[in-house]
Each structure stands twice: as structure tokens, then as C-alpha cells.
Design an enzyme around this catalytic site. Sequence first.
Site, PDB file in Angstrom:
ATOM      1  N   ASP A  82      23.103  45.132  54.213  1.00  0.00           N
ATOM      2  CA  ASP A  82      23.607  46.087  53.244  1.00  0.00           C
ATOM      3  C   ASP A  82      23.894  45.635  51.811  1.00  0.00           C
ATOM      4  O   ASP A  82      24.143  44.531  51.540  1.00  0.00           O
ATOM      5  CB  ASP A  82      25.069  46.369  53.698  1.00  0.00           C
ATOM      6  CG  ASP A  82      25.162  46.598  55.097  1.00  0.00           C
ATOM      7  OD1 ASP A  82      24.755  46.029  55.916  1.00  0.00           O
ATOM      8  OD2 ASP A  82      25.593  48.104  55.426  1.00  0.00           O
ATOM      9  N   GLU A 123      23.253  51.893  52.191  1.00  0.00           N
ATOM     10  CA  GLU A 123      24.450  52.650  52.105  1.00  0.00           C
ATOM     11  C   GLU A 123      25.692  52.388  51.270  1.00  0.00           C
ATOM     12  O   GLU A 123      26.348  53.188  50.893  1.00  0.00           O
ATOM     13  CB  GLU A 123      24.964  53.135  53.715  1.00  0.00           C
ATOM     14  CG  GLU A 123      25.462  51.631  54.048  1.00  0.00           C
ATOM     15  CD  GLU A 123      26.856  52.408  55.033  1.00  0.00           C
ATOM     16  OE1 GLU A 123      27.045  53.211  55.293  1.00  0.00           O
ATOM     17  OE2 GLU A 123      27.508  51.244  55.374  1.00  0.00           O
ATOM     18  N   ASN A 124      25.602  51.341  50.751  1.00  0.00           N
ATOM     19  CA  ASN A 124      26.615  50.635  49.741  1.00  0.00           C
ATOM     20  C   ASN A 124      26.174  50.379  48.583  1.00  0.00           C
ATOM     21  O   ASN A 124      26.815  49.736  47.637  1.00  0.00           O
ATOM     22  CB  ASN A 124      27.216  49.409  50.419  1.00  0.00           C
ATOM     23  CG  ASN A 124      27.870  49.668  51.684  1.00  0.00           C
ATOM     24  OD1 ASN A 124      27.704  49.039  52.764  1.00  0.00           O
ATOM     25  ND2 ASN A 124      28.627  50.733  52.015  1.00  0.00           N
ATOM     26  N   HIS A 148      23.725  50.306  63.050  1.00  0.00           N
ATOM     27  CA  HIS A 148      24.757  50.238  61.944  1.00  0.00           C
ATOM     28  C   HIS A 148      26.067  50.509  62.688  1.00  0.00           C
ATOM     29  O   HIS A 148      26.215  51.819  63.286  1.00  0.00           O
ATOM     30  CB  HIS A 148      24.721  51.413  61.035  1.00  0.00           C
ATOM     31  CG  HIS A 148      25.303  50.987  59.582  1.00  0.00           C
ATOM     32  ND1 HIS A 148      25.009  50.370  58.964  1.00  0.00           N
ATOM     33  CD2 HIS A 148      26.485  51.696  59.364  1.00  0.00           C
ATOM     34  CE1 HIS A 148      26.166  50.521  58.046  1.00  0.00           C
ATOM     35  NE2 HIS A 148      27.037  51.168  58.099  1.00  0.00           N
ATOM     36  N   ASN A 162      27.572  54.848  57.440  1.00  0.00           N
ATOM     37  CA  ASN A 162      28.599  55.731  57.723  1.00  0.00           C
ATOM     38  C   ASN A 162      28.893  56.258  56.351  1.00  0.00           C
ATOM     39  O   ASN A 162      29.538  57.299  55.943  1.00  0.00           O
ATOM     40  CB  ASN A 162      29.864  55.152  58.398  1.00  0.00           C
ATOM     41  CG  ASN A 162      30.056  53.771  57.577  1.00  0.00           C
ATOM     42  OD1 ASN A 162      29.350  53.130  57.814  1.00  0.00           O
ATOM     43  ND2 ASN A 162      31.153  53.760  57.019  1.00  0.00           N
ATOM     44  N   HIS A 163      28.249  55.627  55.253  1.00  0.00           N
ATOM     45  CA  HIS A 163      28.621  55.871  53.874  1.00  0.00           C
ATOM     46  C   HIS A 163      27.215  56.720  53.341  1.00  0.00           C
ATOM     47  O   HIS A 163      27.195  57.152  52.156  1.00  0.00           O
ATOM     48  CB  HIS A 163      28.510  54.817  53.127  1.00  0.00           C
ATOM     49  CG  HIS A 163      29.889  54.149  53.214  1.00  0.00           C
ATOM     50  ND1 HIS A 163      31.316  54.848  52.715  1.00  0.00           N
ATOM     51  CD2 HIS A 163      30.189  52.959  53.645  1.00  0.00           C
ATOM     52  CE1 HIS A 163      32.095  53.728  53.174  1.00  0.00           C
ATOM     53  NE2 HIS A 163      31.400  52.741  53.594  1.00  0.00           N
ATOM     54  N   HIS A 190      26.323  46.666  58.743  1.00  0.00           N
ATOM     55  CA  HIS A 190      27.767  47.428  58.526  1.00  0.00           C
ATOM     56  C   HIS A 190      28.836  46.191  58.425  1.00  0.00           C
ATOM     57  O   HIS A 190      29.675  46.646  57.630  1.00  0.00           O
ATOM     58  CB  HIS A 190      28.168  48.374  59.848  1.00  0.00           C
ATOM     59  CG  HIS A 190      29.528  48.787  59.529  1.00  0.00           C
ATOM     60  ND1 HIS A 190      29.753  49.773  58.536  1.00  0.00           N
ATOM     61  CD2 HIS A 190      30.785  48.827  60.241  1.00  0.00           C
ATOM     62  CE1 HIS A 190      31.027  50.239  58.480  1.00  0.00           C
ATOM     63  NE2 HIS A 190      31.743  49.650  59.658  1.00  0.00           N
ATOM     64  N   HIS A 218      28.775  43.296  57.359  1.00  0.00           N
ATOM     65  CA  HIS A 218      28.407  42.653  56.155  1.00  0.00           C
ATOM     66  C   HIS A 218      28.529  40.883  56.065  1.00  0.00           C
ATOM     67  O   HIS A 218      28.178  40.342  55.120  1.00  0.00           O
ATOM     68  CB  HIS A 218      29.220  43.045  55.038  1.00  0.00           C
ATOM     69  CG  HIS A 218      29.014  44.271  54.486  1.00  0.00           C
ATOM     70  ND1 HIS A 218      29.518  44.588  53.003  1.00  0.00           N
ATOM     71  CD2 HIS A 218      28.807  45.418  54.942  1.00  0.00           C
ATOM     72  CE1 HIS A 218      29.065  45.841  52.986  1.00  0.00           C
ATOM     73  NE2 HIS A 218      28.625  46.469  54.024  1.00  0.00           N
TER      74      HIS A 218
END
Length: 264
Positions: free
Chosen positions: A8, A37-38, A145, A65-66, A170, A172
Site C-alpha cells: 500500500d 488505495e491509500n 486485500h 476498501n478505500h 491492507h 501495512h
Amino acid sequence: MRIAFLGDISGRPGRKALQIWLEENRNSYDLCIVNGENAAAGFGITEKIAKTFVSQGVDVITMGNHTWDKKEIFNFMDNYPILRPLNYPEGTPGKGFIRFEFGGFNVMVLNLMGRIYMECLDNPFKAFDKIYDQFPDDVFIVDFHAEATSEKQAFGYYVDGRACAVFGTHTHVQTADLRLLPEGTLYITDAGMCGAVNSVIGMDLTESIDRFIKQLPVRFKVPEKPSKIQVCGVSFELDLESKKAVSFERIQKIYIRGEDGNYS
């Protein structure tokens, strides 16, 4: 065939670390996959960032999820190699996989999301079965994820021998369990994070700690000008005959900020 999968990308520090790492290493790989996603201040991705990633040599941007945090993603996601989890309900915008042709065979990069402590999506195990049945001869590389390590491990064993590689994302924090499963699938529970080293999974220390002490909602933000940034992920070589990973290693690279403000 050499492939790099990076965990991520967390905000500006993660983007900077990725930029430096790609400048140093991109020419050594045939395929580069990152989880984005982040990438936008820790929440979602913007078109500018997606465009920059591609210009720097990123071939696939997986999400999680983001995915929908930046609402403008609906306007540009089909113009870039962005994958949202395949197991969103049928009709959800975007795509959950992408295929590349290498030396007469196809490499399938697939994004799936777990369901424990996450959104209640379609079953990711069954989603894999469905796409595998359609393309049984492809080489599958999966970004799984998910929050729960148990779900990640269970999925890894479930697809062992069918997927070439399964990389958890996810949480991290890079795990120490990179290995080949019994039937030959390369597996790691979490590939780790690209971002500020001295952080709480990429976010500023003060806000993160206060959240646990005071039990009050806070607005998380990524650290500004951190002293150290890192790139975490997995590097592996794909054997073109067996279509299996034959050599692999964790990527763990730290860059330190100098007095001039540059990282090295």
C-alpha cells in the site's frame, strides 16, 4: 520474467518512496504492480496520482476498501490500469482483473477483498473460482486485500497450485512469512507499506496515538516531511516453463532525508 509487487502506497511519503525506488529499480522488472488505495493522503487515489504512477513505470494499480474515497474515480478509473476488488457485486464500475501477454502465455493480475471486519462483499474464494474456470491456463497474481490474517492464509491455501502468487495487503506491516506453499504458490500475509517509517501504518503519530488514548474521532493525516520513508513489497522471478515463482525476496528499502530535504 521478473515481477515486483509493492504494498500500500500511503500518501505523499509513500509516493516519494515509490518514485525513488522506481528510478533505481524499474528497468530490472518486466511487470510492476502497486496497491494504490491509500495513495491520496491515505484515502483513495486521484487521476493525477494514477497518471503519475503510470508515467513512472507502474503497470497495475490495485485497490481495496478505500477504492471509492475519492468520488471522481468514477470519471477516470477506466482510463488507467486500476483494479477494484473483483468481488464487488455485479454491475459495480471498474474492473477486477487485467491480463498481460508474455512469451505466449497470459499473466492475470487479480484484485480481491476479504470480508472479515471489512465490507460484506461477494465471497472472494468463489470469485476466484469463477475467474479461474474462465482462464485456467493464465498465470494468476492476486492482491488479496483483507484485515484478518486467518482469512488471508486460508485463501492462500485454497488457491495453492492454481495461483502463481498471493500477496496480502491492507494491514501495512510486512510479515515474515514469504514462502512457497505446498503446491507451489508464492505467498505472504502482508506485503507491507510504502510510506513514512515513523508512523502508525502510514499515519501521523500524534493523531493515531490520541485516538487510542482519548477514544475520540480524529482526522488522520500522513506525516509531513518524515525523516525516513520506506518501500516494502515482494520481488520474484516467474519461470516461463513451469509458470511458478522460482526465486523471491522481500523488498525492504529505507530512504533517509538529508539536510537538503532530499532522500537517499
